[in-house]
Write an enzyme that holds these catalytic residues in place. Structure first.
Site, PDB file in Angstrom:
ATOM      1  CB  SER A 108      -0.750  -0.193   0.973  1.00  0.00           C
ATOM      2  OG  SER A 108      -1.621   1.322   1.690  1.00  0.00           O
ATOM      3  CB  SER A 109       0.741   4.533  -1.931  1.00  0.00           C
ATOM      4  OG  SER A 109      -1.671   4.826  -0.400  1.00  0.00           O
ATOM      5  CB  CYS A 110      -0.712   4.164   3.804  1.00  0.00           C
ATOM      6  SG  CYS A 110      -1.115   2.614   4.390  1.00  0.00           S
ATOM      7  CE1 TYR A 137      -3.073  -2.178   6.342  1.00  0.00           C
ATOM      8  CE2 TYR A 137      -1.438  -1.063   6.006  1.00  0.00           C
ATOM      9  CZ  TYR A 137      -2.876  -1.805   5.083  1.00  0.00           C
ATOM     10  OH  TYR A 137      -2.644  -1.861   3.716  1.00  0.00           O
ATOM     11  CE  LYS A 141      -0.644  -5.464   3.975  1.00  0.00           C
ATOM     12  NZ  LYS A 141      -1.146  -6.062   2.736  1.00  0.00           N
ATOM     13  CG  LEU A 167      -7.397   0.203  -3.849  1.00  0.00           C
ATOM     14  CD1 LEU A 167      -6.952  -0.767  -3.454  1.00  0.00           C
ATOM     15  CD2 LEU A 167      -6.862   0.168  -5.525  1.00  0.00           C
ATOM     16  CG  HIS A 180      -9.922   3.474   3.716  1.00  0.00           C
ATOM     17  ND1 HIS A 180      -9.729   2.165   2.948  1.00  0.00           N
ATOM     18  CD2 HIS A 180      -8.366   3.015   4.335  1.00  0.00           C
ATOM     19  CE1 HIS A 180      -9.065   0.954   3.261  1.00  0.00           C
ATOM     20  NE2 HIS A 180      -7.665   1.914   4.225  1.00  0.00           N
ATOM     21  NE  ARG A 210      -4.379  11.079   1.901  1.00  0.00           N
ATOM     22  CZ  ARG A 210      -3.567  12.161   2.651  1.00  0.00           C
ATOM     23  NH1 ARG A 210      -2.194  12.200   1.905  1.00  0.00           N
ATOM     24  NH2 ARG A 210      -3.325  11.861   3.973  1.00  0.00           N
TER      25      ARG A 210
HETATM   26  N1  NAP Z   1      -8.578  -0.257   0.512  1.00  0.00           N
HETATM   27  C1  NAP Z   1      -7.291   0.469  -0.157  1.00  0.00           C
HETATM   28  O1  NAP Z   1      -8.272   2.029  -0.354  1.00  0.00           O
HETATM   29  C2  NAP Z   1      -5.949  -0.233  -0.164  1.00  0.00           C
HETATM   30  C3  NAP Z   1      -5.815   0.420  -0.631  1.00  0.00           C
HETATM   31  C4  NAP Z   1      -4.009   0.325  -1.381  1.00  0.00           C
HETATM   32  C5  NAP Z   1      -3.336  -1.048  -0.753  1.00  0.00           C
HETATM   33  N2  NAP Z   1      -4.594  -1.385  -0.526  1.00  0.00           N
HETATM   34  C6  NAP Z   1      -4.536  -3.255   0.530  1.00  0.00           C
HETATM   35  O2  NAP Z   1      -5.055  -4.183  -0.340  1.00  0.00           O
HETATM   36  C7  NAP Z   1      -4.909  -5.582   0.182  1.00  0.00           C
HETATM   37  C8  NAP Z   1      -6.454  -6.129   1.062  1.00  0.00           C
HETATM   38  O3  NAP Z   1      -7.280  -4.380   0.903  1.00  0.00           O
HETATM   39  P1  NAP Z   1      -9.385  -4.477   1.087  1.00  0.00           P
HETATM   40  O4  NAP Z   1      -9.051  -2.823   1.121  1.00  0.00           O
HETATM   41  O5  NAP Z   1      -9.813  -4.580  -0.393  1.00  0.00           O
HETATM   42  O6  NAP Z   1      -9.490  -4.888   1.992  1.00  0.00           O
HETATM   43  P2  NAP Z   1     -10.384  -5.339   2.950  1.00  0.00           P
HETATM   44  O7  NAP Z   1     -12.005  -5.281   1.466  1.00  0.00           O
HETATM   45  O8  NAP Z   1     -10.732  -5.618   4.328  1.00  0.00           O
HETATM   46  O9  NAP Z   1     -10.299  -7.185   2.247  1.00  0.00           O
HETATM   47  C9  NAP Z   1      -9.502  -7.918   2.674  1.00  0.00           C
HETATM   48  C10 NAP Z   1     -10.364  -9.559   3.065  1.00  0.00           C
HETATM   49  O10 NAP Z   1      -8.907 -10.121   3.492  1.00  0.00           O
HETATM   50  C11 NAP Z   1     -10.152 -10.932   4.399  1.00  0.00           C
HETATM   51  N3  NAP Z   1      -8.943 -11.077   5.171  1.00  0.00           N
HETATM   52  C12 NAP Z   1      -8.698 -10.596   6.511  1.00  0.00           C
HETATM   53  N4  NAP Z   1      -8.131 -11.046   7.656  1.00  0.00           N
HETATM   54  C13 NAP Z   1      -8.508 -12.403   7.470  1.00  0.00           C
HETATM   55  C14 NAP Z   1      -8.090 -13.443   7.850  1.00  0.00           C
HETATM   56  N5  NAP Z   1      -7.438 -13.720   9.109  1.00  0.00           N
HETATM   57  N6  NAP Z   1      -8.331 -14.996   6.988  1.00  0.00           N
HETATM   58  C15 NAP Z   1      -8.825 -14.671   5.813  1.00  0.00           C
HETATM   59  N7  NAP Z   1      -9.340 -13.652   5.081  1.00  0.00           N
HETATM   60  C16 NAP Z   1      -8.789 -12.675   5.907  1.00  0.00           C
HETATM   61  C17 NAP Z   1     -11.368  -9.997   5.015  1.00  0.00           C
HETATM   62  O11 NAP Z   1     -12.136 -11.420   4.789  1.00  0.00           O
HETATM   63  P3  NAP Z   1     -12.975 -10.602   5.960  1.00  0.00           P
HETATM   64  O12 NAP Z   1     -14.095  -9.793   5.600  1.00  0.00           O
HETATM   65  O13 NAP Z   1     -14.270 -11.703   5.833  1.00  0.00           O
HETATM   66  O14 NAP Z   1     -12.474 -10.178   7.147  1.00  0.00           O
HETATM   67  C18 NAP Z   1     -11.167  -9.139   3.447  1.00  0.00           C
HETATM   68  O15 NAP Z   1     -11.996 -10.393   2.823  1.00  0.00           O
HETATM   69  C19 NAP Z   1      -3.918  -4.838   1.754  1.00  0.00           C
HETATM   70  O16 NAP Z   1      -3.353  -5.534   1.413  1.00  0.00           O
HETATM   71  C20 NAP Z   1      -4.533  -3.171   1.874  1.00  0.00           C
HETATM   72  O17 NAP Z   1      -3.164  -2.713   2.378  1.00  0.00           O
HETATM   73  C21 NAP Z   1      -6.371  -1.179   0.066  1.00  0.00           C
END
Ligand code: NAP
Length: 324
Positions: A108-110, A137, A141, A167, A180, A210
């Site tokens: 992630s960018s953060c 966090y 990462k 995202l 977010h 942002r």
């Molecule tokens: N969202 C952003 O703006 C953003 C930006 C940059 C990078 N990212 C990166 O993208 C990745 C995903 O982010 P996201 O925004 O898609 O998050 P999200 O919508 O919260 O999804 C995370 C997923 O991981 C699953 N998960 C969490 N803990 C788990 C565990 N112990 N076992 C199995 N599954 C688990 C969750 O399932 P449950 O919901 O059932 O717990 C959910 O399906 C992360 O690495 C994040 O750093 C996100």
């Protein structure tokens, strides 16, 4: 990646993971393996070992993580570092031990230093102090990225990290305490409009800048990385010596805007008629965060969804799917 290779998408119900599955399916991949959190808790090492032993995926996209905004990072710092370290360590280790051909780990960018020059280049990782509000966090990462880099060097794996900026898109988290900024603003504006409020309160000064990427554009970039021919993938894994850094690639929109400008865009799309009030007692976070996306652009990728178009799509999804 061959069209019938087995591809494990971890976190397939999340914002990023669901976009990855959509993108893979649209690109004709037919053998996608998924498990819900309940079916497979990725913090459970024995369960993850069992999963890799029975499923033996050819490729892994790791989008499962404990994710949240400033508030969640502040009140649950232990959850953020412990769960993310465990998830990554289990999945990355088993991917190596089971001969996974390519693994893409979502960073992630953060996790770049708080005050690094803008736009942020991949080589700026670990060059300065982190933003304190999400340090646990970020450190987790960064450990995941180092793990991929170290395995590549010592055991010749081909593991890469993608570094998206903020995202948004279908299936986002609209919980006001854990979400977010963009989905939180969509919900706040929508609820203010429904109640007929005269104003809406926004955390911080509204001045931080942002950058936002629609989740399907991010997924398109990740699938492109997974599909790169070996020689091109090698260059991404082993950047030129003068640019020595881990195997990672930024994924950004290429433009940023202030939180105030973002809020004004969302007001227009949601149709809220009141005014914005900025609560300056709340933290702002990093002052600016825009990624240098030249490497991804050089590989032939460009985002397709403009911000206003993406927010309109996200708002439609919010109205249809409701709050999760
Ligand atoms: N969202 C952003 O703006 C953003 C930006 C940059 C990078 N990212 C990166 O993208 C990745 C995903 O982010 P996201 O925004 O898609 O998050 P999200 O919508 O919260 O999804 C995370 C997923 O991981 C699953 N998960 C969490 N803990 C788990 C565990 N112990 N076992 C199995 N599954 C688990 C969750 O399932 P449950 O919901 O059932 O717990 C959910 O399906 C992360 O690495 C994040 O750093 C996100």
């Amino acid at each position: 990646m061959n069209k019938n290779d087995k591809i494990y998408v971890a976190g397939h119900r999340g914002l990023a993971g669901s976009a990855l599955v959509r993108q893979l399916k649209a690109a004709g991949y037919t053998n996608i393996v998924t498990r819900t959190h309940t079916e497979l808790d990725l913090t459970n090492q024995v369960a993850v070992q069992g999963f890799f032993k029975s499923e033996r995926p050819d490729h892994v996209l790791l989008a499962a993580a404990k994710v949240g905004g400033i508030h969640a990072n502040n009140v649950l710092p232990a959850d953020f570092i412990l769960q993310n370290l465990a998830i990554q360590s289990n999945v990355i280790t088993e991917a190596w031990l089971h001969g996974v051909k390519r693994l893409l780990f979502l960073g992630s960018s953060c996790i770049y230093p708080r005050d690094c020059p803008q736009p942020i280049r991949e080589s700026y990782l670990l060059t300065g102090p982190l933003e304190p509000t999400n340090r646990p966090y970020a450190i987790a990462k960064i450990a995941g990225i180092e793990m991929c880099w170290a395995l590549n060097r010592q055991h010749h794996t081909r593991f890469i990290a993608a570094m998206p900026n903020n995202l948004y898109g279908p299936g986002d988290n609209y919980d006001l305490e854990n979400s977010h900024v963009l989905p939180a603003l969509i919900r706040k504006m929508h609820e203010a409009k429904s109640r007929g409020d005269k104003d809406v309160v926004i955390w911080g000064t509204g001045t931080p800048r942002r950058e936002f990427v629609y989740s399907d554009d991010m997924a398109n970039a990740c699938v492109l990385l997974m599909q790169l021919p070996e020689t091109e993938f090698d260059i991404v894994l082993n950047p030129p010596a003068e640019d020595n850094h881990p195997p990672l690639v930024n994924i950004g929109y290429g433009n940023d805007l202030t939180i105030r400008e973002l809020a004004e865009t969302i007001i227009g799309i949601v149709g809220f008629k009141g005014k914005l009030v900025f609560d300056t007692s709340k933290p702002d976070g990093t002052p600016r965060k825009i990624l240098d996306v030249r490497r991804m652009n050089q590989l032939g990728w460009q985002p397709k969804i403009g911000l206003a178009e993406g927010i309109a799509l996200a708002y439609q999804d919010f109205l249809t799917a409701g709050i999760k």
